[in-house]
Design an enzyme around this catalytic site. Sequence first.
Site, PDB file in Angstrom:
ATOM      1  N   ARG A 329       0.811  -1.223   0.000  1.00 55.73           N
ATOM      2  CA  ARG A 329       0.000   0.000   0.000  1.00 55.73           C
ATOM      3  C   ARG A 329       0.848   1.277   0.000  1.00 55.73           C
ATOM      4  O   ARG A 329       0.403   2.327  -0.452  1.00 55.73           O
ATOM      5  CB  ARG A 329      -0.998   0.001   1.164  1.00 55.73           C
ATOM      6  CG  ARG A 329      -2.034  -1.120   1.039  1.00 55.73           C
ATOM      7  CD  ARG A 329      -3.184  -0.982   2.018  1.00 55.73           C
ATOM      8  NE  ARG A 329      -4.063   0.116   1.690  1.00 55.73           N
ATOM      9  CZ  ARG A 329      -4.069   1.271   2.314  1.00 55.73           C
ATOM     10  NH1 ARG A 329      -3.275   1.479   3.333  1.00 55.73           N
ATOM     11  NH2 ARG A 329      -4.892   2.223   1.930  1.00 55.73           N
ATOM     12  N   CYS A 360      14.035  -5.997  -3.820  1.00 52.61           N
ATOM     13  CA  CYS A 360      15.041  -5.357  -4.653  1.00 52.61           C
ATOM     14  C   CYS A 360      14.404  -4.256  -5.472  1.00 52.61           C
ATOM     15  O   CYS A 360      14.179  -4.411  -6.678  1.00 52.61           O
ATOM     16  CB  CYS A 360      15.680  -6.388  -5.568  1.00 52.61           C
ATOM     17  SG  CYS A 360      17.029  -7.169  -4.750  1.00 52.61           S
TER      18      CYS A 360
HETATM   19  N1  LLP Z   1     -17.922  -2.669  -2.375  1.00 57.90           N
HETATM   20  C1  LLP Z   1     -17.321  -2.490  -3.562  1.00 57.90           C
HETATM   21  C2  LLP Z   1     -18.076  -2.673  -4.781  1.00 57.90           C
HETATM   22  C3  LLP Z   1     -15.966  -2.138  -3.610  1.00 57.90           C
HETATM   23  O1  LLP Z   1     -15.395  -1.937  -4.783  1.00 57.90           O
HETATM   24  C4  LLP Z   1     -15.241  -2.000  -2.398  1.00 57.90           C
HETATM   25  C5  LLP Z   1     -13.821  -1.662  -2.415  1.00 57.90           C
HETATM   26  C6  LLP Z   1     -15.902  -2.211  -1.181  1.00 57.90           C
HETATM   27  C7  LLP Z   1     -17.256  -2.544  -1.207  1.00 57.90           C
HETATM   28  C8  LLP Z   1     -15.224  -2.125   0.152  1.00 57.90           C
HETATM   29  O2  LLP Z   1     -14.735  -0.863   0.430  1.00 57.90           O
HETATM   30  P1  LLP Z   1     -14.115  -0.542   1.893  1.00 57.90           P
HETATM   31  O3  LLP Z   1     -15.242  -0.566   2.882  1.00 57.90           O
HETATM   32  O4  LLP Z   1     -13.117  -1.572   2.195  1.00 57.90           O
HETATM   33  O5  LLP Z   1     -13.526   0.790   1.742  1.00 57.90           O
HETATM   34  N2  LLP Z   1      -6.811  -1.620  -2.234  1.00 57.90           N
HETATM   35  C9  LLP Z   1      -7.307  -0.323  -1.820  1.00 57.90           C
HETATM   36  C10 LLP Z   1      -8.791  -0.321  -1.602  1.00 57.90           C
HETATM   37  C11 LLP Z   1      -9.575  -0.728  -2.818  1.00 57.90           C
HETATM   38  C12 LLP Z   1     -11.041  -0.742  -2.555  1.00 57.90           C
HETATM   39  C13 LLP Z   1     -11.767  -1.366  -3.689  1.00 57.90           C
HETATM   40  N3  LLP Z   1     -13.156  -1.543  -3.493  1.00 57.90           N
HETATM   41  C14 LLP Z   1      -6.559   0.085  -0.544  1.00 57.90           C
HETATM   42  O6  LLP Z   1      -5.674  -0.640  -0.128  1.00 57.90           O
HETATM   43  O7  LLP Z   1      -6.816   1.133   0.005  1.00 57.90           O
END
Ligand code: LLP
Length: 430
Positions: A329, A360
């Site tokens: 991240r 690396c």
């Molecule tokens: N629903 C849908 C359709 C989504 O695309 C996502 C997250 C969630 C729910 C859940 O969202 P949350 O409550 O976790 O914010 N890898 C990124 C975050 C990508 C989120 C993608 N979609 C990070 O590490 O911040």
Amino acid sequence: MNRKFETNSKGHLVLGGVDAVELAKEYGTPLYVMEENTILSAMREYKASVDRFYNGNGLICFASKAFSCKEIYRIAMREGLGTDVVSGGELYTALSVGFPAEKICFHGNNKSDKELEYAVTSGVGRIVVDNAEELERLSKIAKKLGKTAPVMIRVKPGVDAHTHNFIMTGQIDSKFGFALETGEAMDIVKKTLDTPDVRLVGIHCHIGSQIHEMLPFTETAKIMMKFIADVKKETGAELDELNLGGGFGIIYTDEDKRIEYLSYMEAVSKVIHECADSMKLKLPFILMEPGRSIVGEAGTTLYTVGAVKTIPKIRTYVSVDGGMFDNPRYILYGAKYDFLLANKADKPADRKVTVAGKCCESGDLLGENVELGNAESGDICAVFSTGAYNYSMSSNYNRNVIPPVVFVKDGKSRVVVKPQTYEDLVRNDI
Ligand code: LLP
């Protein structure tokens, strides 16, 4: 850092009643530690608020892209939650522990035929359609399997949630869903109503992630309710369900401020109730998909400090035995975290250092200019709030093995994901 954490008489960090230094000794590092009670209270808080604000007429679907493994699906299932999956692999993991298929929402902007078939055959409760071509494929697949596929339409409500560009998915320029303002969303709703072998159950939106303001959520609720009213006006069909997605922010560092879920739930439900009244609509069944806010703050990653390199007048690099392969991240989003030396948790964090990973790659850092105590080789470095999008985004880059996940609760620890081994790394190599 203002974060509160528990220490014991040895001055060690304590997680879920267990000495973090002992955890590192027992299981090795890097190590993902998850405090189970934090996960349970978040799940229960969400669930209770559905009961309170919607009379139980809703479902919290844990967004498992944040953290997916068998045990989290078991827990979500026991707590009466649904889940959101975004790939055949997540679906498989959920079903492998007996997760009720009707409580699963299947997402993705480019689902394969194989994934759609899998979802329909398994009886997934809601398939969230993301493009017109997918709707046609789904209809054919459902026909072939002699089933009717339950469909939600992913709508882009056009709300700017002021979050990091990479994780903002509600605005018009996004690969996800159908835009409202161009009429695209209305067209696909009409098309779905006319498509055989699918059944339109409702609409879905997700405006982004790590959002700390209330307004984007309440605005979105208004826009989505208005769209349900427009659909009723134009087609006569009154949609049963509204899925509001996830996105609630958590605390990574002092820069973040917390939205109390309860006040969010109250504010959004007020909008939904008011809109239903004024637009003469029945109250839709409400779905929500929190991911990060259920598991994020539960997680702490433990590393062992190796090389400490001071470049005079420039900076000190504190290298740890993990990095972008267990937490990508920082390199992806410049994400910020709080750090602590778990074996010196009672000592002042009186230096500013750069914590580097072992890959690396110069950019493989976990944090720059972070407060830390006097780090020496052999110290245990803890990184907080790593429960979401860390294990689930890990990789084998540089052929590093993915660390195990250990749950801690009431003074006890247990492995929920075993460590990968070198044999695992070559398992599929020919
Ligand atoms: N629903 C849908 C359709 C989504 O695309 C996502 C997250 C969630 C729910 C859940 O969202 P949350 O409550 O976790 O914010 N890898 C990124 C975050 C990508 C989120 C993608 N979609 C990070 O590490 O911040």
